[in-house]
Design a protein around this motif. Structure first.
Motif, mmCIF file in Angstrom:
data_model
loop_
_atom_site.group_PDB
_atom_site.id
_atom_site.type_symbol
_atom_site.label_atom_id
_atom_site.label_comp_id
_atom_site.label_asym_id
_atom_site.label_seq_id
_atom_site.Cartn_x
_atom_site.Cartn_y
_atom_site.Cartn_z
ATOM 1 N N ILE A 557 0.747 -1.291 0.027
ATOM 2 C CA ILE A 557 0.073 0.111 0.040
ATOM 3 C C ILE A 557 0.642 1.291 0.174
ATOM 4 C CG2 ILE A 557 -1.570 1.502 1.466
ATOM 5 C CD1 ILE A 557 -2.802 -1.321 2.256
ATOM 6 N N PHE A 558 2.186 1.280 0.789
ATOM 7 C CA PHE A 558 2.538 2.573 0.916
ATOM 8 C C PHE A 558 3.802 2.557 0.007
ATOM 9 C CE2 PHE A 558 0.267 2.206 5.251
ATOM 10 C CZ PHE A 558 -0.142 3.467 5.332
ATOM 11 N N ILE A 559 4.194 1.216 -0.422
ATOM 12 C CA ILE A 559 5.538 1.362 -1.477
ATOM 13 C C ILE A 559 4.914 0.629 -2.556
ATOM 14 C CG2 ILE A 559 8.044 1.434 -1.689
ATOM 15 C CD1 ILE A 559 8.278 0.847 1.347
ATOM 16 N N PRO A 560 4.004 0.996 -3.317
ATOM 17 C CA PRO A 560 3.350 0.075 -4.283
ATOM 18 C C PRO A 560 4.222 -0.113 -5.562
ATOM 19 C CG PRO A 560 2.537 2.350 -4.261
ATOM 20 C CD PRO A 560 3.642 2.537 -3.307
ATOM 21 N N THR A 561 5.213 0.768 -5.937
ATOM 22 C CA THR A 561 6.045 0.612 -7.072
ATOM 23 C C THR A 561 7.087 -0.207 -7.126
ATOM 24 O OG1 THR A 561 7.133 2.404 -6.787
ATOM 25 C CG2 THR A 561 4.832 2.930 -8.076
ATOM 26 N N LYS A 562 7.116 -0.781 -8.232
ATOM 27 C CA LYS A 562 8.742 -1.768 -8.319
ATOM 28 C C LYS A 562 9.943 -0.834 -8.063
ATOM 29 C CE LYS A 562 6.900 -5.534 -10.989
ATOM 30 N NZ LYS A 562 7.067 -6.238 -12.401
ATOM 31 N N GLU A 563 9.971 0.230 -8.452
ATOM 32 C CA GLU A 563 10.898 1.091 -8.487
ATOM 33 C C GLU A 563 11.267 1.532 -7.077
ATOM 34 O OE1 GLU A 563 8.446 1.856 -10.449
ATOM 35 O OE2 GLU A 563 9.314 1.256 -12.329
ATOM 36 N N LYS A 564 10.319 1.659 -6.319
ATOM 37 C CA LYS A 564 10.672 1.760 -4.940
ATOM 38 C C LYS A 564 10.814 0.558 -3.851
ATOM 39 C CE LYS A 564 7.574 6.024 -4.730
ATOM 40 N NZ LYS A 564 6.541 6.593 -4.079
ATOM 41 N N LEU A 565 10.824 -0.587 -4.693
ATOM 42 C CA LEU A 565 11.085 -1.771 -3.841
ATOM 43 C C LEU A 565 12.234 -2.523 -4.597
ATOM 44 C CD1 LEU A 565 7.434 -3.050 -3.092
ATOM 45 C CD2 LEU A 565 9.470 -2.624 -1.257
ATOM 46 N N LYS A 566 13.081 -1.935 -4.870
ATOM 47 C CA LYS A 566 14.490 -2.342 -5.623
ATOM 48 C C LYS A 566 14.926 -3.752 -4.773
ATOM 49 C CE LYS A 566 14.582 -0.007 -9.533
ATOM 50 N NZ LYS A 566 14.513 -0.737 -10.730
ATOM 51 N N ILE A 567 15.259 -4.801 -5.373
ATOM 52 C CA ILE A 567 15.880 -5.986 -4.313
ATOM 53 C C ILE A 567 17.197 -6.116 -4.825
ATOM 54 C CG2 ILE A 567 15.554 -8.256 -3.609
ATOM 55 C CD1 ILE A 567 13.419 -6.529 -2.696
#
Length: 567
Positions: A557-567
């Motif tokens: 919900i709070f970090i919905p985009t792939k760009e913000k969740l780089k692994i």
């Protein structure tokens, strides 16, 4: 404690023929498995009764038949509440899990997660499974080995190796189908053996003691208290922990653990798989109740016959050699005096008004046993070369078998114990190899190979996991109560994995990155909660499931985009 340490020739014959038949039969009937479907999914032609018995045999390890009667002997029937969530879990799995697995034609449960999330989430779930099931495989070998070595004087290292090698032979040879076909024979042997044991216990009670009288005697000692509706979190087994914690543990185990999923993935159809699990759900709770009842009847038997103060022969041997021998001997005398008083009460026809007196004697006996355990623990602290275990729950039933049953039947019940060890270990090695081959090796290392290559790889992985399981067994130490140890290991990991699957099934907007991060955070928290002893272990399943789902939803919900969740 006098223990019959040498088996009669007839017991060796019964034991040897039973085990050799199982290994030879499983190897022979599955010798022609040459493709991945045959080797990993058993040809996808199993009938519902084969699935049901295989599922039961996978869960019913030697620990079940050694530890559960001892659990009932000491604590009564309350442990059966642990299984109250199982029928509920079976229905949910039949409605939700099985149709999806069959529709996608997956080889492993974790294969589904890649399509729903991504490869790293699939790999993480597979790795969590491999860690906990790899440890458990060693324990299922070690449990019967250490107990048989203690009471029979057999070499522990050799027993670990023999049990492991017997399992490896037919599991490597025939894969899933070999596991399934041998487990049918093993469950038949187990059912026959336990029924005979029950009737032999009853036949050895005094003539004037009927089954009803035996239940009254057990009830006077609080052994027949099946249901506990309290909300006290310090109580390990209550109706609520069984229904809530137990349901989540069983959902995790039967729905996401490859050692169980692989059993019903071999079904001929969705219906056959569903019927197999329903069969397990209907029969499992009564079976556990019956095994606990055997333990209670062993308790009743020892109200009329001398019982050792501690059933662990190793502990008794060390006491005799220690400076605490006289102090322990005084406790043995007190224990025998209490036994003598109780025997007189029961032999003269137990009356309800004597229940209070019996309970007072039980309290006094428990205090004597507590003091005895304190002595054993002191010896353990002073003995740097050998672990001396004061908890004797796992030795109660085997002590009764060896000292009170006729020749031939002893061999059969030892075959029951070893068959159970082999059946559960075979399922575990089979699942560990399949998961390693299909979820990690094929998907992360190499894909473009023939089916023959992956069958061969699966066999090598089975052998490797078998060797690792034997190694774990060889360095393991006895832990409180073995059946609890296996469930504790499962509870630490299962809730997290179940939460990942529930997110995959029902929360469609949550994506792979959020789930992956949530799973890592959750696993860290659950391990911390267990180590700090904040909750009974059964609640870890519910906590782990809720945590991974809640954290993943919040992250998405709070970090919905792939760009913000780089692994």
């Amino acid at each position: 404690m006098e223990v019959q340490s040498k088996l009669h020739a007839i017991d060796w014959i019964v034991l040897s023929i039973t085990l050799i038949f199982i290994v030879a039969y499983g190897t022979y009937v599955t010798r022609k498995n040459t493709n991945v479907t045959d080797y990993i999914k058993g040809g996808s032609d199993s009938k519902w009764w084969t699935i049901g018995l295989s599922v039961m045999a996978t869960q019913a390890s030697a620990i079940t038949f050694l530890s559960t009667p001892g659990q009932a002997f000491h604590s009564g029937m309350g442990f059966v509440q642990f299984y109250f969530g199982l029928p509920i879990a079976m229905v949910i799995i039949c409605v939700v899990f099985i149709p999806i697995y069959h529709k996608l034609k997956v080889y492993t449960a974790y294969e589904f997660l890649e399509g729903r999330f991504d490869l790293k989430t699939r790999s993480l779930a597979a790795i969590l499974f491999l860690i906990q099931r790899g440890l458990a495989a060693g324990i299922t070998i070690f449990a019967p080995a250490i107990i048989l070595s203690a009471v029979l004087g057999w070499d522990l290292l050799m027993l670990n190796i023999i049990i492991g090698i017997l399992v490896i032979i037919y599991t490597v040879s025939g894969g899933t189908k070999a596991v399934n076909v041998t487990q049918k024979q093993q469950m038949i042997i187990i059912f026959i053996g336990m029924l005979i044991a029950f009737f032999m216990i009853m036949s050895q009670l005094p003539e004037n003691i009927t089954f009803k009288n035996a239940l009254e005697i057990a009830g006077a000692s609080n052994k027949m208290e099946v249901l506990d509706f309290s909300f006290d979190l310090s109580n390990r087994y209550t109706v609520w922990t069984g229904i809530l914690g137990g349901t989540f543990l069983m959902l995790s185990y039967f729905g996401t653990d490859q050692s169980q999923v692989q059993r019903y993935l071999s079904g001929k159809s969705v219906r056959e798989s569903q019927l197999g699990l329903i069969f397990n759900g209907l029969l499992k709770v009564p079976m556990q109740f019956f095994i606990l009842l055997i333990g209670v009847m062993v308790f009743v038997f020892y109200q009329f016959n001398p019982a050792p103060l501690n059933f662990n022969p190793d502990a008794n041997d060390e006491i005799r050699k220690s400076k605490y021998a006289q102090e322990y001997s005084n406790l043995v005398s007190k224990h025998r005096e209490i036994e003598k008083t109780k025997k007189a009460i029961f032999a003269n026809g137990f009356q309800e008004n004597e229940k209070r007196r019996v309970q007072q004697l039980n309290v006094a006996d428990l205090q004597v046993k507590k003091q005895a355990k304190e002595i054993i623990d002191k010896i353990d602290e002073e003995n740097l070369l050998k672990k001396i275990e004061s908890n004797d729950k796992d030795y109660v039933f085997i002590h009764f078998i060896l000292n009170n049953l006729p020749r031939g039947l002893i061999g059969l019940l030892l075959a029951v114990i070893l068959s159970a060890a082999m059946s559960s270990t075979a399922s575990e090695l089979n699942a560990l190899a399949s998961t390693t081959a299909m979820d990690l090796y094929k998907r992360n290392v190499i894909e473009n190979k023939t089916e023959k290559h992956f069958v061969k790889a699966s066999k090598w992985f089975t052998l490797a996991w078998g060797i690792l399981a034997i190694s774990v067994a060889c360095i393991a130490n006895l832990f409180d109560n073995l059946i609890q140890l296996v469930n504790i290991i499962g509870s630490i990991f299962y809730g997290n994995v179940l939460g990942i699957f529930l997110l995959a099934f029902f929360i469609k907007f949550v994506k792979g990155n959020a789930v992956f991060i949530a799973a890592l955070i959750t696993q860290t928290i659950i391990i911390a909660v267990y180590l700090l002893d904040w909750l009974p272990y059964l609640w870890l399943n519910l906590l782990g499931c809720a945590l991974v789902m809640g954290i993943a939803i919040i992250l998405q919900i709070f970090i919905p985009t792939k760009e913000k969740l780089k692994i």
